[in-house]
Design an enzyme around this catalytic site. Structure first.
Site, short mmCIF file in Angstrom:
data_model
loop_
_atom_site.label_atom_id
_atom_site.label_comp_id
_atom_site.label_asym_id
_atom_site.label_seq_id
_atom_site.Cartn_x
_atom_site.Cartn_y
_atom_site.Cartn_z
N ARG A 94 0.82 -1.21 0.00
CA ARG A 94 0.00 0.00 0.00
C ARG A 94 0.86 1.26 0.00
O ARG A 94 0.46 2.30 -0.54
CB ARG A 94 -0.95 0.00 1.20
CG ARG A 94 -2.06 -1.04 1.11
CD ARG A 94 -3.16 -0.77 2.12
NE ARG A 94 -2.73 -0.91 3.50
CZ ARG A 94 -2.71 -2.07 4.16
NH1 ARG A 94 -3.08 -3.20 3.55
NH2 ARG A 94 -2.33 -2.11 5.42
N HIS A 129 2.45 -11.03 19.44
CA HIS A 129 3.76 -10.80 20.05
C HIS A 129 4.40 -12.14 20.35
O HIS A 129 3.79 -13.20 20.16
CB HIS A 129 3.64 -9.95 21.32
CG HIS A 129 3.53 -8.47 21.04
ND1 HIS A 129 4.55 -7.76 20.44
CD2 HIS A 129 2.53 -7.58 21.27
CE1 HIS A 129 4.19 -6.49 20.32
NE2 HIS A 129 2.97 -6.36 20.81
N ASP A 159 10.77 -13.66 18.92
CA ASP A 159 11.25 -12.47 18.24
C ASP A 159 12.65 -12.67 17.66
O ASP A 159 12.90 -12.34 16.49
CB ASP A 159 11.30 -11.28 19.21
CG ASP A 159 9.97 -10.57 19.33
OD1 ASP A 159 8.99 -11.02 18.73
OD2 ASP A 159 9.91 -9.55 20.05
#
Length: 367
Positions: A94, A129, A159
């Site tokens: 976008r 998360h 992560d």
């Protein structure tokens, strides 16, 4: 001598979590990493010029929602080897900076996309998360004490272990492939996938009937010879005496005879074994236990706080923790036999390097 990744150009589209860590690893090894910051920056726990994860790279500002800012970012990408992006799926497209646009302009580009759930699948568009990716991979259910709720570890697992590390691996693999094909690639790096690969050993144990409920197994604290114990001064030691030889030396240090306990892997005796270990460890301070096990190969180590880590002799000799730009931080890894020692430049104020970056990358004027 040059650093291992000297000459590699990386554009890091600023994000949080795994992408800045992956960029740090590449920059530590000599890559010329430019962090493209959006106006207002990203949410950080500390100011960006104090964040050691942002070390060793330069920063430019570019508002990707503004045609001029987008043109600046694309001009850098035209000259880059790698783009590192961690937006939700569809956001880069976008903004006009998605992989189709970028690889059409630069066919040799490695476009690395790090997300939680991946670019496809029912959850692709949803937030998450570290703890969520752990939960869905089965890893979270395996961490914790028997009879207690699952324990959320630090975000090292999903992560970093499941995100930034596979990203660096994928980037280096794609660069190797490019030497043969001449073509770049788009990488879909999902933390849920990365965590799943970290669980390979536990899938193997489960599929072969060797993994049971949380907190009852050898590697999850269920075994008394693989656990932590409190000492007389409220410090802790970590015990990892899995193999019989290490277990024998553990008992020697504790002053225990094998005849006092059940066989090492007789689970019916683990409760009593744990009680005896705990009772004895509480009779001396942590420092005293360190002295006891200095000459024994028993896999017994002190549990150190971050404040204590830099003073440990092994950490100090290897310079595993260094001080740079006024902060203690982990040293670069791995170490190479034929490359100069790592250097550390301070994290930059967002946008501080626009002029020098465009000059050094051969862009005569900012678009």
């Amino acid at each position: 001598m040059e650093k291992a990744l000297e000459g590699l150009r990386v554009v890091e589209l600023a994000g949080i979590g795994p992408s800045p860590h992956a960029a740090m690893l590449l920059a530590d090894l000599g890559a010329d990493v430019v962090r493209v910051e959006r106006p207002g920056g990203v949410t950080e726990l500390v100011p960006p010029d104090k964040d050691s994860v942002l070390r060793n790279r330069r920063s430019v500002n570019a508002d990707l929602k503004d045609p001029a800012g987008l043109a600046q970012a694309l001009a850098l990408i035209d000259r880059a080897d790698v783009v590192l992006e961690s937006y939700r799926p569809g956001v880069a497209e976008r903004l006009g900076i998605g992989p189709n646009v970028c690889t059409a302009r630069n066919p040799r580009l490695i476009y690395a996309r790090i997300t939680g759930w991946g670019q496809s699948g029912p959850l692709a568009a949803y937030a998450g998360h570290d703890i969520n990716y752990l939960a869905l991979s089965g890893a979270l259910n395996a961490i914790g004490r028997e009879g207690d709720k699952p324990l959320a570890p630090l975000n090292l697992v999903a992560d970093l272990g499941g995100g930034s590390m596979p990203a660096v691996l994928g980037i280096l693999a794609a660069l190797h492939s490019r030497t043969r094909t001449g073509a770049g690639q788009v990488l879909d790096i999902a933390m849920i996938d990365g965590v799943s690969t970290l669980m390979a050993m536990y899938w193997t144990l489960t599929e072969n009937g060797q993994w049971s409920t949380r907190g009852t197994n050898v590697l999850d604290g269920g075994a008394p010879f693989y656990d932590t114990y409190e000492c007389a001064d409220s410090g802790y030691v970590a015990v990892g005496a899995i193999e019989p030889g290490f277990y024998a030396q553990l008992l020697e240090g504790l002053g225990l005879d094998r005849s006092e306990l059940s066989e090492q892997y007789d689970r019916t005796g683990w409760a009593r074994m744990r009680d005896r270990f705990a009772e004895i460890f509480r009779t001396r301070t942590r420092a005293e236990w360190v002295a006891v096990y200095e000459t024994l190969d028993a896999c017994v180590t002190p549990v150190l706080s971050l404040a204590e880590v830099p003073e440990h002799p092994h950490i100090r000799v290897r310079d595993t923790v260094i001080e740079a730009f006024g902060q203690r931080q982990p040293a670069a890894t791995p170490r190479f036999s034929d490359a100069p020692a790592a250097t550390y430049t301070a994290p930059r104020v967002p946008g501080a390097d626009s002029r020098s970056v465009f000059h050094d990358w051969g862009i005569d004027s900012m678009p």
